[in-house]
Scaffold this motif. Structure first.
Motif: not given
Length: 215
Positions: A27, A30-31
């Motif tokens: 995550e 992806r950020e």
């Protein structure tokens, strides 16, 4: 619940923690990628606003050839050579003591026979280059002569002519450069001999010069 079941649940806890950590890392990545893309988009928009509308160039079939840069010119070396040549030719040398006392005051370097001088006077060697010093002042003539002899010898020329004039246009109708040219030539190591030119080659207004390696 049996003891065996409790142990199995306990074994799953580290695995669950690893999976959670992996999901968190994915995550975060992806950020990070999304943030980078947003930043790039913002920079693109800023560029477009700054530059304004852009019209794409029409495609062509032209081939652009690479241009070869010009060869470097050894200007400093040439300037140094000119300075050395100019300084090397003195006006103070007693040239009369070095000339043969014949009707034309010819010159031959030590080791050069009288026969070579006779052949030079008869035109045995073809003239390959000429320097005309008419209208030049002393320093300009001295530099031109030094460069001419140096360059002619470097090119492998055998026999050249130097025109100094008969002095008809000089004050008192005296040949200003005649004596100086002789004085300068005897100082050039490339010069083996010289004689006054025949009438058909300039007579008293020119010298025929034999250069290194031609005897």
């Amino acid at each position: 619940m049996s003891v065996k079941t409790v142990r199995s649940l306990a074994d799953l806890k580290p695995l669950a923690r690893e999976m959670a950590a992996a999901r968190l890392a994915a995550e975060v990545e992806r950020e990070r990628v999304a943030a980078a893309m947003r930043l790039a988009e913002q920079e693109r928009k800023i560029f477009e606003l700054t530059v304004g509308p852009v019209t794409p160039l029409r495609s062509t079939d032209r081939f652009i050839h690479a241009v070869e840069p010009p060869s470097p010119e050894p200007r400093q070396r040439e300037a140094d050579e000119r300075a050395v040549l100019l300084q090397a030719l003195s006006d103070e040398i007693d040239v009369e003591s070095l000339l043969d006392t014949d009707e034309t005051l010819s010159f031959r370097r030590e080791g050069i026979s009288l026969e070579v001088v006779r052949k030079l006077r008869r035109g045995h060697w073809s003239l390959q280059a000429q320097l005309d010093l008419h209208g030049l002042r002393r320093d300009a003539a001295r530099e031109a002569l030094g460069l001419f002899i140096h360059d002619s010898a470097r090119r492998g020329l055998r026999c050249v002519r130097v025109v100094h004039g008969k002095g008809h246009g000089s004050p008192g109708r005296e040949p200003v450069l005649k004596g100086r040219v002789r004085r300068w030539l005897v100082q050039k190591s490339e010069v083996l001999a010289f004689v006054q030119a025949r009438a058909s080659d300039g007579g008293a207004g020119a010298l025929i010069v034999l250069l290194n390696g031609t005897a």
